[in-house]
Scaffold this active site. Structure first.
Site, short mmCIF file in Angstrom:
data_model
loop_
_atom_site.label_atom_id
_atom_site.label_comp_id
_atom_site.label_asym_id
_atom_site.label_seq_id
_atom_site.Cartn_x
_atom_site.Cartn_y
_atom_site.Cartn_z
N CYS A 107 109.47 38.60 4.00
CA CYS A 107 109.00 38.41 5.04
C CYS A 107 109.19 39.16 6.32
O CYS A 107 108.51 40.16 6.24
CB CYS A 107 109.66 36.84 5.32
SG CYS A 107 108.94 35.89 6.77
N HIS A 156 109.30 33.89 0.24
CA HIS A 156 110.84 33.35 0.24
C HIS A 156 110.97 32.71 -1.29
O HIS A 156 109.96 31.87 -1.71
CB HIS A 156 111.04 32.40 1.31
CG HIS A 156 111.29 32.95 2.59
ND1 HIS A 156 111.99 33.95 2.90
CD2 HIS A 156 110.39 32.79 3.72
CE1 HIS A 156 111.84 34.39 4.33
NE2 HIS A 156 110.89 33.61 4.69
#
Length: 497
Positions: A334, A438
């Site tokens: 991310c 994630h």
């Protein structure tokens, strides 16, 4: 409604874990229970099945209660992105950025939404386990605090006060908290849980007598500190005790360094490696010699450009460049993925002041932060083969290719709907990669791919986590040390034993 509120004498006393354990205990007893936390401050969040963002702790509690997590379980989520400000996520969607002064100046918009969610959730379930926030007796903010006793009053909940004996001062924690509460709220507190006890419990019998005498309410349990039960932490506070360890990784293990950003988010992405005895993970804030590590991971961040500037100012670029030249693997998740690219642009000031920041330049990509947040559970497969992957996305940025990197993943679905396109990037030499997924390491196949990339001789295995079994272990631990008969009486249920 027969509701129970779990409040704390301070932050990080174990409220989230106590609430999680009770959610599973009550569900196993046949009670239709769901979790609720009016406001959560954490950069450790997740995505509900219908595509909304809430705190990770409430997702864990929902799993323990065996119900689908919803935005109503955590209607206000504050994600700190500066020392004095945070992004406000309201009922699962980004509402605004607020300084602490702006947020607390008028909490009515947030409390109105929270109590709206509380009513909806209460209508759908027979009981709520309500988690408070921080200390329930912050008197300078008491008239604006809607998370603790205002929620207890609105829901008719009885309150159990949790104190942490491991940090010391448990008598002052409990007696001091009760002493400053208004009488109306003091009467709601039905019992005390003394959490994280170490040692011989018989030596604290006199302590329990003193607490009950001074507090004039019962101690409902002396809960020992536990190990060997894997429950996601609410935020990064527990990590602070293990950042920058003095030693270096064991030569017999695969050493992985995770950079501990000032605004680190979703650090639970790496919890799976803690269960693999062949792997040793270190969280590093200060740069150091990386020769004993096999991989460095840049995690998520709630202030990408700010943490990128911190990274560069503290000498991490030079350490990472040397590490890469020596053949080390570098990964970004991310925000960390965005930093690995050539540039991060924030034209609208989504995370701070508008502007551009040069990236590390390890991947041929560029990122532009957008006002609209991407929130989804996603599935895909490796671009280089048929390896299936899954995870969840929470990001403000759009990342485009600008150099010779190739896509890491082919995305097949988002929020259970067919989806095309790609995710992430892989360097030409295959030693640097980034992804928005994630939780990608939780999948055995991708985790083994990553560890074989680090060490071609790695023998793949499965150290995956049976979350449901972990919740049952947690429930058994608490049931053994809580007076559940008394707790059932407090909430008006007949004993379920």
């Amino acid at each position: 409604m027969r509701n129970l509120a779990i409040f704390g004498t301070a932050s990080d006393v174990g409220k989230s874990v106590v609430a999680t354990a009770l959610c599973r205990i009550f569900r196993n007893a046949g009670i239709d229970v769901a979790p609720f936390k009016a406001q959560n401050m954490s950069n450790n969040s997740g995505v509900t099945p219908d595509g909304f963002e809430i705190g990770r702790a409430q997702i864990v509690q929902a799993e323990a209660a065996r119900v689908a997590p919803t935005a109503d379980m955590n209607p206000v989520l504050l994600k700190p992105n500066t020392d004095t400000g945070a992004q406000v996520v309201l009922q699962g969607k980004v509402a605004s950025n607020r300084s602490a002064r702006e947020y607390f100046g008028d909490t009515r918009p947030w409390s109105d939404a929270a109590f709206e969610s509380l009513l909806r959730l209460g209508d759908r379930h027979g009981m709520l386990v309500i988690e408070g926030a921080g200390s329930c007796a912050e008197m300078n903010l008491y008239d604006r605090d809607f998370v603790n006793f205002r929620t207890a009053r609105a829901s008719g909940a009885s309150v159990i006060l949790v104190a942490d004996i491991d940090r010391g001062g448990v008598f002052a924690q409990v007696v001091g908290t009760l002493a400053v509460l208004p009488e109306e709220d003091r009467k709601r507190v039905a019992g005390i849980i003394v959490n994280r006890f170490r040692g011989d419990a018989s030596l604290f019998r006199e302590g329990i007598r003193i607490l009950e005498e001074r507090a004039e309410i019962p101690v409902l349990g002396l809960v020992p500190y536990f190990r060997g039960i894997s429950i996601d932490a609410e935020d990064a506070v527990p990590l602070r005790t293990i950042v920058d360890p003095a030693g270096v990784p064991d030569t017999e293990k695969i050493g992985i360094a995770v950079v501990y950003f000032p605004h680190i988010s979703n650090f639970t992405d790496f919890a799976v490696f803690d269960r693999d005895e062949r792997v040793e993970v270190h969280y590093l804030h200060a740069p150091r010699n990386l020769d004993r590590y096999r991989a460095v991971v840049l995690p998520g961040s709630k202030n990408v450009r700010g943490d990128l500037e911190w990274l560069l100012a503290n000498g991490w670029r030079e350490k990472l460049e040397t590490f890469r030249e020596k053949g080390g693997v570098i990964a970004g998740i991310c925000g960390g993925y965005q930093m690995l690219g050539e540039r991060v642009s924030d034209p609208d000031g989504v995370e701070g002041r508008p502007g551009d920041s040069p990236g590390l330049g390890f991947l041929g990509v560029r990122t532009v932060l957008r006002k609209e947040k991407t929130l989804c559970n996603a599935m895909g497969r490796m671009n280089s083969g048929s390896l299936n992957v899954s995870g969840y996305e929470i990001h403000m940025g759009e990342t485009l290719f600008s150099g010779d990197a190739s896509p890491l993943l082919l995305v097949t679905s988002r929020n259970n709907l067919p989806s095309g396109g790609t995710d992430g990037a892989l360097s030409p030499d295959g030693r640097v990669f980034g992804t928005y997924f994630h939780g990608i390491f939780d999948g055995t196949a991708f985790r083994n791919w990553f560890l074989r990339l680090i060490d071609p001789e790695f023998v793949q295995g499965d150290v995956g986590l049976d979350r449901d079994a972990e919740y049952d272990k947690l429930a058994r631990h608490f049931e053994e040390h809580l007076d559940m008969e008394a707790i059932y009486r407090i909430i008006g249920f007949a004993s379920r034993r």
